[in-house]
Write a protein that holds these residues in place. Structure first.
Motif, mmCIF file in Angstrom:
data_model
loop_
_atom_site.group_PDB
_atom_site.id
_atom_site.type_symbol
_atom_site.label_atom_id
_atom_site.label_comp_id
_atom_site.label_asym_id
_atom_site.label_seq_id
_atom_site.Cartn_x
_atom_site.Cartn_y
_atom_site.Cartn_z
ATOM 1 N N TYR A 1 0.837 -1.201 0.000
ATOM 2 C CA TYR A 1 0.000 0.000 0.000
ATOM 3 C C TYR A 1 0.873 1.254 0.000
ATOM 4 O O TYR A 1 1.988 1.250 0.524
ATOM 5 N N TYR B 1 0.244 5.147 1.510
ATOM 6 C CA TYR B 1 -0.601 6.065 2.267
ATOM 7 C C TYR B 1 0.031 7.452 2.231
ATOM 8 O O TYR B 1 1.253 7.589 2.216
ATOM 9 N N ILE C 1 -5.382 6.235 2.325
ATOM 10 C CA ILE C 1 -4.906 5.271 1.343
ATOM 11 C C ILE C 1 -4.851 5.926 -0.038
ATOM 12 O O ILE C 1 -5.730 6.730 -0.404
ATOM 13 N N ILE D 1 -5.304 -3.007 -6.937
ATOM 14 C CA ILE D 1 -6.632 -3.275 -6.401
ATOM 15 C C ILE D 1 -7.277 -2.051 -5.774
ATOM 16 O O ILE D 1 -8.478 -2.025 -5.572
ATOM 17 N N ILE D 2 -6.516 -1.069 -5.411
ATOM 18 C CA ILE D 2 -7.068 0.189 -4.911
ATOM 19 C C ILE D 2 -6.397 1.329 -5.665
ATOM 20 O O ILE D 2 -5.177 1.385 -5.760
ATOM 21 N N ARG E 1 -3.251 -10.352 2.047
ATOM 22 C CA ARG E 1 -4.548 -9.880 1.553
ATOM 23 C C ARG E 1 -5.598 -10.019 2.649
ATOM 24 O O ARG E 1 -6.418 -9.139 2.856
ATOM 25 N N PRO F 1 -5.787 -9.556 6.237
ATOM 26 C CA PRO F 1 -4.821 -8.865 7.104
ATOM 27 C C PRO F 1 -4.793 -9.329 8.552
ATOM 28 O O PRO F 1 -4.481 -8.547 9.438
ATOM 29 N N VAL F 2 -5.106 -10.596 8.781
ATOM 30 C CA VAL F 2 -5.158 -11.086 10.151
ATOM 31 C C VAL F 2 -3.789 -10.956 10.825
ATOM 32 O O VAL F 2 -3.699 -10.806 12.037
ATOM 33 N N TYR G 1 -0.598 -5.155 9.620
ATOM 34 C CA TYR G 1 0.049 -4.341 8.602
ATOM 35 C C TYR G 1 1.379 -3.842 9.154
ATOM 36 O O TYR G 1 1.457 -3.442 10.310
ATOM 37 N N TYR H 1 -11.771 -6.001 12.083
ATOM 38 C CA TYR H 1 -10.379 -6.176 12.498
ATOM 39 C C TYR H 1 -9.916 -4.782 12.923
ATOM 40 O O TYR H 1 -9.911 -3.857 12.107
ATOM 41 N N PHE I 1 -8.960 -9.338 16.415
ATOM 42 C CA PHE I 1 -9.647 -10.007 15.306
ATOM 43 C C PHE I 1 -10.854 -10.789 15.793
ATOM 44 O O PHE I 1 -11.904 -10.772 15.193
ATOM 45 N N ALA J 1 -9.702 -2.566 9.445
ATOM 46 C CA ALA J 1 -9.317 -3.149 8.158
ATOM 47 C C ALA J 1 -10.550 -3.492 7.347
ATOM 48 O O ALA J 1 -11.502 -4.080 7.870
ATOM 49 N N ASP J 2 -10.506 -3.157 6.081
ATOM 50 C CA ASP J 2 -11.576 -3.499 5.151
ATOM 51 C C ASP J 2 -11.304 -4.905 4.637
ATOM 52 O O ASP J 2 -10.793 -5.101 3.533
ATOM 53 N N HIS J 3 -11.605 -5.900 5.481
ATOM 54 C CA HIS J 3 -11.215 -7.269 5.174
ATOM 55 C C HIS J 3 -12.391 -8.058 4.623
ATOM 56 O O HIS J 3 -13.478 -7.549 4.473
ATOM 57 N N GLY K 1 -13.878 -10.058 -1.342
ATOM 58 C CA GLY K 1 -14.333 -8.952 -2.170
ATOM 59 C C GLY K 1 -13.962 -7.583 -1.653
ATOM 60 O O GLY K 1 -14.197 -6.582 -2.328
ATOM 61 N N ASN K 2 -13.396 -7.505 -0.467
ATOM 62 C CA ASN K 2 -13.004 -6.205 0.074
ATOM 63 C C ASN K 2 -11.540 -5.923 -0.244
ATOM 64 O O ASN K 2 -10.796 -6.794 -0.667
ATOM 65 N N THR K 3 -11.159 -4.682 -0.009
ATOM 66 C CA THR K 3 -9.857 -4.236 -0.510
ATOM 67 C C THR K 3 -8.688 -4.583 0.387
ATOM 68 O O THR K 3 -7.551 -4.569 -0.061
ATOM 69 N N GLY K 4 -8.966 -4.847 1.656
ATOM 70 C CA GLY K 4 -7.885 -5.102 2.599
ATOM 71 C C GLY K 4 -7.243 -3.846 3.141
ATOM 72 O O GLY K 4 -6.330 -3.918 3.957
ATOM 73 N N LYS K 5 -7.705 -2.681 2.701
ATOM 74 C CA LYS K 5 -7.046 -1.457 3.149
ATOM 75 C C LYS K 5 -7.357 -1.168 4.609
ATOM 76 O O LYS K 5 -8.367 -1.622 5.154
ATOM 77 N N LEU K 6 -6.488 -0.388 5.200
ATOM 78 C CA LEU K 6 -6.640 0.031 6.591
ATOM 79 C C LEU K 6 -7.224 1.445 6.577
ATOM 80 O O LEU K 6 -6.710 2.333 5.901
ATOM 81 N N ILE K 7 -8.319 1.622 7.323
ATOM 82 C CA ILE K 7 -8.986 2.919 7.391
ATOM 83 C C ILE K 7 -8.694 3.517 8.750
ATOM 84 O O ILE K 7 -9.006 2.909 9.783
#
Lengths: 113, 116
Positions: free
Chosen positions: A33, A35, A45, A55-56, A96, A98-99, A102, B32, B51, B94-96, B99-105
């Motif tokens: 990513y 940021y 992001i 993907i983003i 992918r 993210p468990v 990051y 998450y 989680f 996390a947008d987990h 189908g989601n992006t995985g990005k951190l908001i």
């Protein structure tokens, strides 16, 4: 050391120039990513790549172009730099799913004069 | 849409006092959740993450956070603050999921100042 490393740490440049920031991770993550942290410290992001696939792509000016030659690298190229591009740019990586969390690089402080 | 709100922009506490930083999130599924700390001029360091499972999670540097689904909150706590804890603190979701992006908001951040 396992980490996310980005270079350079500081970048001072004139308006109109083109510059690149490089990022590399050796954590075996498949997603990377970019940021942007603005002057009010808000983190937003910009881009994300998963296994070299974009993907983003948030609402970022097309002067910004990410490139991912492989899943361990994600570079950011900025054309025609503007004063408003001054910020701290952070690279990060995760799986992918993210468990595992990051991991962030130490940031690149870009100053456009 | 997913979002994170940190209601307190700036908090000042005395060294040795207890600390609680508030975080509220909006997310459709099981979130998450993360807390990161950023010292001046530094990058982001992960303090702790949630989680699933036990809603009270322990992190580094003596921090803990409690996930409360009914309140959509994930507040960060520390029983006794040290001067070195002065920093910017970010809560994130996390947008987990498929189908989601995985990005951190991220939330807007809370600046912690510690008085001697």
């Amino acid at each position: 050391d396992t980490a996310v490393s980005q270079t350079p740490k500081y970048l001072v440049t004139q308006m109109g120039n083109d510059k690149s920031i490089k990022c590399e991770q050796n954590l075996g993550h498949d997603t990377m990513y970019w940021y942007k942290q603005d002057s009010k410290k808000f983190l937003k992001i910009m881009f994300s790549y998963n296994n070299k696939e974009l993907i983003i792509n948030e609402t970022v000016p097309n002067r910004f172009s990410p490139k991912s030659p492989d899943k361990a690298h994600l570079n950011l190229h900025i054309n025609s730099l503007e004063l408003g591009d001054s910020a701290v740019y952070f690279c990060a990586s995760s799986q992918r799913n993210p468990v595992g969390g990051y991991t962030f690089g130490s940031g690149t402080r870009l100053t456009v004069v | 849409a997913q979002s994170v709100t940190q209601p307190d922009i700036h908090i000042t506490v005395s060294e040795g006092a207890s600390l609680e930083l508030r975080c509220n999130y909006s997310y459709g599924a099981t979130p998450y959740l993360f807390w990161y700390v950023q010292s001046p001029g530094q990058g982001l360091q992960l303090l702790l993450k949630y989680f699933s499972g036990d809603t009270l999670v322990q992190g580094i540097k003596g921090f803990e956070a409690e996930f409360k689904r009914s309140q959509s909150s994930f507040n960060l706590r520390k029983p006794s603050v040290h001067w070195s804890d002065a920093a910017e603190y970010f809560c994130a979701v996390a947008d987990h999921g498929s189908g989601n992006t995985g990005k951190l908001i991220f939330g807007q951040g809370t600046t912690l100042q510690v008085k001697p």
